[in-house]
Design a protein around this motif. Structure first.
Motif, PDB file in Angstrom:
ATOM      1  N   GLU A 165       0.848  -1.201   0.000  1.00 60.79           N
ATOM      2  CA  GLU A 165       0.000   0.000   0.000  1.00 60.79           C
ATOM      3  C   GLU A 165       0.878   1.244   0.000  1.00 60.79           C
ATOM      4  OE1 GLU A 165      -3.390   0.226   0.297  1.00 60.79           O
ATOM      5  OE2 GLU A 165      -3.913  -1.852   0.711  1.00 60.79           O
ATOM      6  N   ASP A 166       0.295   2.343  -0.372  1.00 59.48           N
ATOM      7  CA  ASP A 166       0.893   3.669  -0.197  1.00 59.48           C
ATOM      8  C   ASP A 166       2.324   3.766  -0.719  1.00 59.48           C
ATOM      9  OD1 ASP A 166      -1.509   4.277   1.011  1.00 59.48           O
ATOM     10  OD2 ASP A 166      -0.761   4.016   3.041  1.00 59.48           O
ATOM     11  N   VAL A 167       2.528   3.306  -1.940  1.00 61.70           N
ATOM     12  CA  VAL A 167       3.844   3.431  -2.576  1.00 61.70           C
ATOM     13  C   VAL A 167       3.929   4.825  -3.190  1.00 61.70           C
ATOM     14  CG1 VAL A 167       5.413   2.519  -4.317  1.00 61.70           C
ATOM     15  CG2 VAL A 167       3.806   0.972  -3.153  1.00 61.70           C
ATOM     16  N   VAL A 168       4.921   5.577  -2.778  1.00 67.33           N
ATOM     17  CA  VAL A 168       5.079   6.919  -3.338  1.00 67.33           C
ATOM     18  C   VAL A 168       6.547   7.343  -3.235  1.00 67.33           C
ATOM     19  CG1 VAL A 168       4.443   8.085  -1.178  1.00 67.33           C
ATOM     20  CG2 VAL A 168       4.191   9.301  -3.329  1.00 67.33           C
ATOM     21  N   VAL A 169       7.011   7.995  -4.284  1.00 64.70           N
ATOM     22  CA  VAL A 169       8.324   8.621  -4.303  1.00 64.70           C
ATOM     23  C   VAL A 169       8.093  10.112  -4.491  1.00 64.70           C
ATOM     24  CG1 VAL A 169      10.504   8.841  -5.570  1.00 64.70           C
ATOM     25  CG2 VAL A 169       9.498   6.572  -5.198  1.00 64.70           C
ATOM     26  N   ASP A 170       8.741  10.906  -3.686  1.00 63.30           N
ATOM     27  CA  ASP A 170       8.622  12.362  -3.749  1.00 63.30           C
ATOM     28  C   ASP A 170       8.928  12.840  -5.170  1.00 63.30           C
ATOM     29  OD1 ASP A 170       9.613  15.214  -3.602  1.00 63.30           O
ATOM     30  OD2 ASP A 170       9.087  14.919  -1.489  1.00 63.30           O
ATOM     31  N   VAL A 171       8.148  13.792  -5.651  1.00 62.15           N
ATOM     32  CA  VAL A 171       8.318  14.288  -7.020  1.00 62.15           C
ATOM     33  C   VAL A 171       9.743  14.764  -7.283  1.00 62.15           C
ATOM     34  CG1 VAL A 171       5.892  14.893  -7.394  1.00 62.15           C
ATOM     35  CG2 VAL A 171       7.438  16.594  -6.437  1.00 62.15           C
ATOM     36  N   ARG A 172      10.414  15.261  -6.267  1.00 63.36           N
ATOM     37  CA  ARG A 172      11.786  15.757  -6.434  1.00 63.36           C
ATOM     38  C   ARG A 172      12.793  14.632  -6.674  1.00 63.36           C
ATOM     39  NH1 ARG A 172      11.914  18.887  -0.908  1.00 63.36           N
ATOM     40  NH2 ARG A 172      10.879  16.937  -0.448  1.00 63.36           N
ATOM     41  N   TYR A 173      12.373  13.382  -6.397  1.00 58.72           N
ATOM     42  CA  TYR A 173      13.297  12.254  -6.487  1.00 58.72           C
ATOM     43  C   TYR A 173      12.894  11.233  -7.552  1.00 58.72           C
ATOM     44  CZ  TYR A 173      15.143  13.928  -2.032  1.00 58.72           C
ATOM     45  OH  TYR A 173      15.707  14.688  -1.048  1.00 58.72           O
ATOM     46  N   ARG A 174      11.841  11.512  -8.288  1.00 56.39           N
ATOM     47  CA  ARG A 174      11.378  10.548  -9.288  1.00 56.39           C
ATOM     48  C   ARG A 174      12.359  10.441 -10.442  1.00 56.39           C
ATOM     49  NH1 ARG A 174       4.963  12.049  -8.816  1.00 56.39           N
ATOM     50  NH2 ARG A 174       4.828  11.361  -6.656  1.00 56.39           N
ATOM     51  N   GLY A 175      12.316   9.288 -11.107  1.00 54.42           N
ATOM     52  CA  GLY A 175      13.184   9.056 -12.244  1.00 54.42           C
ATOM     53  C   GLY A 175      14.561   8.531 -11.871  1.00 54.42           C
ATOM     54  N   ARG A 176      14.765   8.184 -10.609  1.00 52.05           N
ATOM     55  CA  ARG A 176      16.068   7.694 -10.147  1.00 52.05           C
ATOM     56  C   ARG A 176      16.042   6.210  -9.778  1.00 52.05           C
ATOM     57  NH1 ARG A 176      18.038  12.587  -6.123  1.00 52.05           N
ATOM     58  NH2 ARG A 176      17.258  14.264  -7.418  1.00 52.05           N
ATOM     59  N   GLY A 177      14.892   5.542 -10.025  1.00 48.85           N
ATOM     60  CA  GLY A 177      14.795   4.118  -9.710  1.00 48.85           C
ATOM     61  C   GLY A 177      14.400   3.830  -8.271  1.00 48.85           C
ATOM     62  N   PHE A 178      14.011   4.867  -7.526  1.00 53.00           N
ATOM     63  CA  PHE A 178      13.672   4.665  -6.121  1.00 53.00           C
ATOM     64  C   PHE A 178      12.410   3.824  -5.944  1.00 53.00           C
ATOM     65  CE2 PHE A 178      15.989   8.770  -4.580  1.00 53.00           C
ATOM     66  CZ  PHE A 178      17.200   8.179  -4.883  1.00 53.00           C
ATOM     67  N   GLY A 179      11.411   4.002  -6.815  1.00 55.85           N
ATOM     68  CA  GLY A 179      10.209   3.172  -6.753  1.00 55.85           C
ATOM     69  C   GLY A 179      10.555   1.706  -6.947  1.00 55.85           C
ATOM     70  N   ARG A 180      11.411   1.425  -7.911  1.00 50.59           N
ATOM     71  CA  ARG A 180      11.854   0.053  -8.171  1.00 50.59           C
ATOM     72  C   ARG A 180      12.594  -0.511  -6.946  1.00 50.59           C
ATOM     73  NH1 ARG A 180      11.679  -2.862 -12.240  1.00 50.59           N
ATOM     74  NH2 ARG A 180      11.219  -1.162 -13.665  1.00 50.59           N
ATOM     75  N   MET A 181      13.398   0.325  -6.301  1.00 51.28           N
ATOM     76  CA  MET A 181      14.105  -0.124  -5.093  1.00 51.28           C
ATOM     77  C   MET A 181      13.119  -0.489  -3.990  1.00 51.28           C
ATOM     78  SD  MET A 181      17.222   2.539  -4.664  1.00 51.28           S
ATOM     79  CE  MET A 181      18.301   2.959  -6.011  1.00 51.28           C
ATOM     80  N   LEU A 182      12.112   0.350  -3.791  1.00 55.73           N
ATOM     81  CA  LEU A 182      11.117   0.082  -2.751  1.00 55.73           C
ATOM     82  C   LEU A 182      10.334  -1.200  -3.039  1.00 55.73           C
ATOM     83  CD1 LEU A 182       9.784   3.682  -2.116  1.00 55.73           C
ATOM     84  CD2 LEU A 182      10.713   2.150  -0.360  1.00 55.73           C
TER      85      LEU A 182
END
Length: 147
Positions: free
Chosen positions: A79-96
């Motif tokens: 649930e509640d998967v979100v990456v701050d807009v300032r950090y998007r495009g760096r693969g952080f969602g994939r890491m989570l």
């Protein structure tokens, strides 16, 4: 690569409630979607876990997991998967998401599930590329606000 860490939210992280609230605000526009006291309840109840992705010590993303067992097996909901807009495009969602999959594997056998609005095109592409498959089902909800 910048200094990135994923760690489980705990009582020692209550000071991050403001940053977490800002992330929830990017995830949903529902009024009242976040209340800091829910963080303490989440930790004390024990059925939910939240993982924070920190970049250079700042909360850059988060993901929550609910775990429960039914007669048809153990389930884990992301649930509640979100990456701050300032950090998007760096693969952080994939890491989570990768972190959540590894955590769920520790509970195997388990069914790992999530939902995502169709309008979240990038998120849906991430889930498909991570190995999730669409499930043909209807999702219903009921808000219960009083006893």
């Amino acid at each position: 690569m910048e200094n990135v860490e994923i760690r489980e939210f705990g009582p020692q992280d209550m000071a991050l409630a403001g940053e977490i609230g800002a992330l929830v605000g990017q995830l949903t526009s529902s009024p009242g979607a976040f209340a800091p006291e829910r963080l303490a309840a989440m930790v004390s109840e024990g059925a939910s876990r939240m993982f924070l992705l920190l970049a250079a010590g700042r909360v850059a993303g988060m993901l929550s997991m609910g775990v429960y067992t039914t007669p048809t097996g153990r389930k884990v909901w992301i649930e509640d998967v979100v990456v701050d807009v300032r950090y998007r495009g760096r693969g952080f969602g994939r890491m989570l998401v990768g972190h959540a999959v590894r955590e769920a594997r520790q509970l195997a056998p388990v069914t790992l599930m999530l939902t995502s609005r169709p309008s979240r095109v990038e998120a849906n592409a991430l889930y498909l590329s991570a190995g999730f498959e669409p499930k043909r089902t209807n999702v219903y909800k009921m808000e219960i606000t009083d006893k």
